[in-house]
Design a protein around this motif. Structure first.
Motif, PDB file in Angstrom:
ATOM      1  N   ALA A  59       0.804  -1.295   0.135  1.00 31.41           N
ATOM      2  CA  ALA A  59       0.033  -0.059   0.130  1.00 31.41           C
ATOM      3  C   ALA A  59       0.713   1.321  -0.097  1.00 31.41           C
ATOM      4  N   GLU A  60       1.791   1.320   0.643  1.00 31.89           N
ATOM      5  CA  GLU A  60       2.832   2.396   0.748  1.00 31.89           C
ATOM      6  C   GLU A  60       3.470   2.725  -0.447  1.00 31.89           C
ATOM      7  N   VAL A  61       3.941   1.553  -1.205  1.00 28.14           N
ATOM      8  CA  VAL A  61       4.436   1.642  -2.441  1.00 28.14           C
ATOM      9  C   VAL A  61       3.534   2.140  -3.401  1.00 28.14           C
ATOM     10  N   ALA A  62       2.327   1.628  -3.462  1.00 30.09           N
ATOM     11  CA  ALA A  62       1.206   2.217  -4.402  1.00 30.09           C
ATOM     12  C   ALA A  62       1.179   3.890  -4.206  1.00 30.09           C
ATOM     13  N   GLU A  63       1.204   4.179  -3.058  1.00 33.06           N
ATOM     14  CA  GLU A  63       0.894   5.631  -2.655  1.00 33.06           C
ATOM     15  C   GLU A  63       2.126   6.472  -3.285  1.00 33.06           C
ATOM     16  N   ARG A  64       3.281   5.842  -2.946  1.00 36.33           N
ATOM     17  CA  ARG A  64       4.636   6.913  -3.257  1.00 36.33           C
ATOM     18  C   ARG A  64       4.439   6.867  -4.892  1.00 36.33           C
ATOM     19  N   ALA A  65       4.247   5.394  -5.443  1.00 33.40           N
ATOM     20  CA  ALA A  65       4.287   5.626  -6.983  1.00 33.40           C
ATOM     21  C   ALA A  65       3.181   6.607  -7.526  1.00 33.40           C
ATOM     22  N   PRO A 267      -5.817   2.392   0.576  1.00 33.69           N
ATOM     23  CA  PRO A 267      -6.852   1.558   1.124  1.00 33.69           C
ATOM     24  C   PRO A 267      -7.470   0.684  -0.189  1.00 33.69           C
ATOM     25  N   MET A 268      -7.462   0.964  -1.443  1.00 32.46           N
ATOM     26  CA  MET A 268      -7.617   0.015  -2.524  1.00 32.46           C
ATOM     27  C   MET A 268      -6.812  -1.474  -2.444  1.00 32.46           C
ATOM     28  N   VAL A 269      -5.564  -1.223  -2.286  1.00 31.62           N
ATOM     29  CA  VAL A 269      -4.578  -2.243  -2.119  1.00 31.62           C
ATOM     30  C   VAL A 269      -4.949  -2.967  -1.083  1.00 31.62           C
ATOM     31  N   ALA A 270      -5.143  -2.308   0.200  1.00 34.43           N
ATOM     32  CA  ALA A 270      -5.480  -3.053   1.508  1.00 34.43           C
ATOM     33  C   ALA A 270      -6.824  -3.560   1.218  1.00 34.43           C
ATOM     34  N   GLN A 271      -7.799  -3.344   0.471  1.00 31.52           N
ATOM     35  CA  GLN A 271      -9.049  -3.915   0.204  1.00 31.52           C
ATOM     36  C   GLN A 271      -8.871  -5.270  -0.948  1.00 31.52           C
ATOM     37  N   ALA A 272      -8.070  -5.061  -1.774  1.00 32.01           N
ATOM     38  CA  ALA A 272      -7.740  -6.208  -2.704  1.00 32.01           C
ATOM     39  C   ALA A 272      -6.786  -7.175  -1.865  1.00 32.01           C
ATOM     40  N   MET A 273      -5.810  -7.062  -1.006  1.00 27.70           N
ATOM     41  CA  MET A 273      -5.084  -7.987  -0.251  1.00 27.70           C
ATOM     42  C   MET A 273      -6.084  -8.798   0.675  1.00 27.70           C
ATOM     43  N   ALA A 274      -7.095  -8.038   1.209  1.00 22.09           N
ATOM     44  CA  ALA A 274      -7.911  -8.818   2.133  1.00 22.09           C
ATOM     45  C   ALA A 274      -8.800  -9.784   1.393  1.00 22.09           C
ATOM     46  N   THR A 295     -10.908   5.174 -13.339  1.00 20.38           N
ATOM     47  CA  THR A 295     -11.103   3.582 -12.856  1.00 20.38           C
ATOM     48  C   THR A 295      -9.755   3.228 -12.610  1.00 20.38           C
ATOM     49  N   VAL A 296      -9.664   2.432 -11.359  1.00 19.78           N
ATOM     50  CA  VAL A 296      -8.392   1.927 -10.977  1.00 19.78           C
ATOM     51  C   VAL A 296      -8.660   0.243 -11.049  1.00 19.78           C
ATOM     52  N   ILE A 297      -7.586  -0.579 -11.784  1.00 21.33           N
ATOM     53  CA  ILE A 297      -7.805  -2.121 -11.846  1.00 21.33           C
ATOM     54  C   ILE A 297      -6.442  -2.496 -11.276  1.00 21.33           C
ATOM     55  N   PRO A 311      -6.967 -12.971 -10.933  1.00 23.45           N
ATOM     56  CA  PRO A 311      -8.229 -12.219 -10.578  1.00 23.45           C
ATOM     57  C   PRO A 311      -8.074 -10.757 -10.467  1.00 23.45           C
ATOM     58  N   VAL A 312      -9.106 -10.003 -11.029  1.00 28.25           N
ATOM     59  CA  VAL A 312      -8.916  -8.407 -11.016  1.00 28.25           C
ATOM     60  C   VAL A 312     -10.130  -7.869 -10.391  1.00 28.25           C
ATOM     61  N   MET A 313      -9.506  -6.867  -9.551  1.00 24.95           N
ATOM     62  CA  MET A 313     -10.725  -6.128  -8.952  1.00 24.95           C
ATOM     63  C   MET A 313     -10.681  -4.592  -9.642  1.00 24.95           C
ATOM     64  N   ARG A 314     -12.023  -4.025  -9.737  1.00 24.21           N
ATOM     65  CA  ARG A 314     -12.267  -2.745 -10.414  1.00 24.21           C
ATOM     66  C   ARG A 314     -12.501  -1.669  -9.357  1.00 24.21           C
ATOM     67  N   PHE A 315     -11.971  -0.552  -9.529  1.00 22.65           N
ATOM     68  CA  PHE A 315     -12.550   0.571  -8.445  1.00 22.65           C
ATOM     69  C   PHE A 315     -12.519   1.712  -9.182  1.00 22.65           C
ATOM     70  N   ASN A 316     -13.824   2.784  -8.517  1.00 22.44           N
ATOM     71  CA  ASN A 316     -13.952   3.970  -8.974  1.00 22.44           C
ATOM     72  C   ASN A 316     -12.695   4.804  -8.531  1.00 22.44           C
ATOM     73  N   GLY A 317     -12.069   5.397  -9.690  1.00 21.52           N
ATOM     74  CA  GLY A 317     -10.712   6.234  -9.259  1.00 21.52           C
ATOM     75  C   GLY A 317     -11.186   7.541  -8.506  1.00 21.52           C
ATOM     76  N   ALA A 318     -12.163   7.988  -8.703  1.00 21.74           N
ATOM     77  CA  ALA A 318     -12.675   9.309  -7.825  1.00 21.74           C
ATOM     78  C   ALA A 318     -13.071   8.829  -6.485  1.00 21.74           C
ATOM     79  N   THR A 319     -13.796   7.856  -6.269  1.00 27.85           N
ATOM     80  CA  THR A 319     -14.296   7.546  -4.698  1.00 27.85           C
ATOM     81  C   THR A 319     -13.567   6.685  -4.212  1.00 27.85           C
ATOM     82  N   GLY A 320     -12.885   5.667  -4.842  1.00 31.93           N
ATOM     83  CA  GLY A 320     -12.207   4.611  -4.220  1.00 31.93           C
ATOM     84  C   GLY A 320     -13.411   3.308  -3.873  1.00 31.93           C
ATOM     85  N   ALA A 321     -14.240   3.552  -4.560  1.00 35.62           N
ATOM     86  CA  ALA A 321     -15.437   2.308  -4.205  1.00 35.62           C
ATOM     87  C   ALA A 321     -15.116   1.304  -5.235  1.00 35.62           C
ATOM     88  N   LEU A 322     -15.343   0.100  -4.522  1.00 33.54           N
ATOM     89  CA  LEU A 322     -15.222  -1.144  -5.416  1.00 33.54           C
ATOM     90  C   LEU A 322     -16.356  -1.458  -6.462  1.00 33.54           C
TER      91      LEU A 322
END
Length: 577
Positions: A59-65, A267-274, A295-297, A311-322
């Motif tokens: 999650a930290e790596v994704a935020e920094r990237a 938070p999206m990364v954490a949700q995907a890992m869970a 969108t975030v895939i 497997p793939v998870m898709r999120f709303n890029g503006a709200t972070g909702a799955l």
């Protein structure tokens, strides 16, 4: 079929292997190296050898990237983030070029290049500017895309060769009735028999691998070779088909034009890992960043299953909702395709299994190479009497001899030249990666020309020594050009760099050993026959020829300069032919 089924299969095995054997050898050699393409790429970028190796939360790596991408590509329509894994401790960000301004017409067929950076996972800052190189990706792409030609043509050529390979393997199994018992038999210095024993041993040693890698190679491009099913089911709508089969590559809606800040990726990364029981994403794709339609895939990191489809998870890029998930439960057909694809690329392989795949690939190279040489040895023995009397080999046999040298010796030397060019070319050379690839083909072309001009045993010996030195001295070259030589990497890492140096050193010793064996078993004319010939020659010049019965000739004249030489104890050569 007058000769019988087995004899017909022998004919099919010979010609299906010979006609495409030179292309197959290049495919096997470069494809085998691709099992360690990330390690090769790391070795070819010594500026990255000091990358941080301590674990950083995904999650930290994704935020920094994402923060770095906001700084360098906030107007880009698509971002890609590759998170660290066991093979590559760095993170990589890639972004598409910003759309051209309205009214600015770009030339047709001009591909706009993506920009990319390698960043430190611990800080998010770009690492030292690494030299331009394709690294292991060039060898990986070459084994199915070739080079200097349209990819679609190359893939059809590779596909046809793979089909021939599959036919050759199946017909070979049918032909060799005692194939498994012959695996435990090797008779050295027996000419054709020795080459056949070597061919059988390398073929049977990794027979399941050879069948798997050939068939799955065809499966990876099945949608190109057999498109009729998808065309019929989707009425020609290929975009919809690929969006369903490969959701991570699917496009999204057009930008709305309303600028909205991208939601945090952590938070999206954490949700995907869970959702994936702790397995992190391996790749994150952000479509239309900083837009209301963003969108975030997230695609799960490979290695946890044999299947290449993750497997793939898709999120709303503006709200972070799955928005949804896909690939958690695949259909039978999709799962089968994913497993076969995964077997081919070995994406699931652990550090202990990957070397096994590599060794099986080397056995495949040996199988193809010995098969090509076996045909030439058999053909020479058919013309033994004519060659012994000073005749010349046929054009076809000479051509095969030259192509054998060009492929079996040329490809390894070309790979070694590619690694040497990486270290010797100037770091700031314009279009540097193209220059490295050019040296690959220059070395290959040089050997191919030599082989066609003079395909002799002596040339084989020289080239084997040259290849052995080219590979064996790479660790020495690395020591003179970087600070991460074996004396450092064996103690402190990075371990992939140490493994690369040790592997090429082992390959170099193997080629030098082959050159020594070829020299050791070089056939020599028998002294008695040489003496008899000299005595007969002296008698002819000293006295007139008798009018009675002529003296018997030696069974086989000794080879002399400009005459062909054939012996069952080794590779025959035609001097001056």
């Amino acid at each position: 079929m007058k000769e019988g089924f087995r004899q017909s299969m022998a004919w099919l095995h010979t010609w299906s292997g010979l006609l495409v054997g030179w292309v197959l050898f290049a495919m096997f050699a470069t494809g085998t190296s691709a099992y360690f393409r990330e390690d090769i790429t790391l070795w070819m970028k010594p500026e990255l050898h000091q990358a941080q190796t301590h674990a950083v939360a995904p999650a930290e790596v994704a935020e920094r990237a994402a923060a770095r991408l906001q700084a360098v590509g906030d107007k880009s329509p698509r971002w890609f983030i590759s998170l660290p894994d066991a093979q590559d401790p760095t993170a990589r960000i890639t972004w598409a070029p910003a759309p051209a301004p309205k009214g600015d017409k770009a030339p047709k067929n001009q591909r706009r290049r993506f920009d990319s950076e390698t960043i430190d996972p611990a800080t998010g800052e770009p690492m030292a500017k690494a030299r331009q190189t394709r690294g292991g990706d060039f060898l990986y792409r070459f084994h199915f895309d070739l080079h200097y030609m349209p990819a679609i043509w190359a893939r059809w050529i590779v596909g046809v060769c793979a089909m021939f390979m599959l036919v050759a393997i199946i017909s070979g199994i049918i032909t060799h009735r005692r194939i498994f018992s012959d695996f435990f038999t090797f008779r050295p210095r027996k000419g054709q028999r020795s080459w056949l024993d070597g061919h059988n041993a390398t073929a049977v040693l990794a027979l399941p691998f050879h069948l798997m890698i050939t068939y799955t190679g065809l499966v990876t491009l099945m949608f190109m070779y057999m498109p009729w099913g998808t065309q019929s089911a989707y009425k020609g709508d290929e975009k919809t088909f690929f969006a369903e089969v490969f959701p991570s590559s699917a496009g999204d809606a057009k930008p709305s034009g309303e600028r909205v800040a991208l939601a945090p990726l952590g938070p999206m990364v954490a949700q995907a890992m869970a959702h994936w029981q702790g397995t992190p994403p391996g790749r994150i794709t952000v479509n239309q960043p900083n837009d209301a339609n963003a969108t975030v895939i997230m695609t799960r990191q490979g290695g946890s299953t044999v299947s290449h489809k993750q497997p793939v998870m898709r999120f709303n890029g503006a709200t972070g909702a799955l928005l949804g998930t896909s690939g958690d439960e695949l259909s039978g057909a999709m799962q089968t395709h994913g497993v076969l694809y995964g077997l081919h690329v070995a994406s699931f392989a652990t550090p202990f299994i990957r070397p096994l795949f590599f060794l099986c690939g080397l056995a495949g190279c040996a199988m193809v190479g010995t098969g090509l040489l076996l045909w030439a040895v058999k053909e020479r023995q058919k013309h033994a009497k004519a060659l012994a009397k000073g005749g010349r080999v046929s054009f076809g046999l000479r051509l095969v001899d030259g192509l054998n040298i060009g492929a079996v010796a040329g490809v390894p030397l070309a790979i070694a030249a590619y690694f040497w060019a990486n270290r010797l070319l100037a770091v700031d050379l314009p279009d540097r990666q193209a220059a490295e690839i050019a040296w690959f083909f220059k070395a290959w072309g040089f050997v191919a020309v030599l082989g066609l001009i003079r395909p002799t045993r002596g040339l084989w010996q020289v080239l084997l020594v040259l290849i052995g030195l080219a590979f064996g001295l790479i660790p020495v070259l690395n020591a003179f050009t970087t600070s991460t030589h074996l004396g450092v990497t064996l103690l402190n890492g990075p371990w992939p760099v140490a493994a690369f140096d040790l592997t090429v050193l082992g390959l170099g010793l193997l080629f030098l050993f082959s050159a020594w064996m070829l020299h050791k078993h070089q056939p020599k004319p028998k002294a008695s026959k040489v003496a008899a010939q000299r005595k007969a020659t002296a008698a002819k010049t000293a006295a007139p020829a008798p009018t009675t019965v002529a003296a018997p000739q030696a069974d086989k004249p000794a080879p002399s300069r400009g005459q062909p030489f054939l012996d069952g104890d080794g590779l025959a050569e035609a001097q001056g032919s």
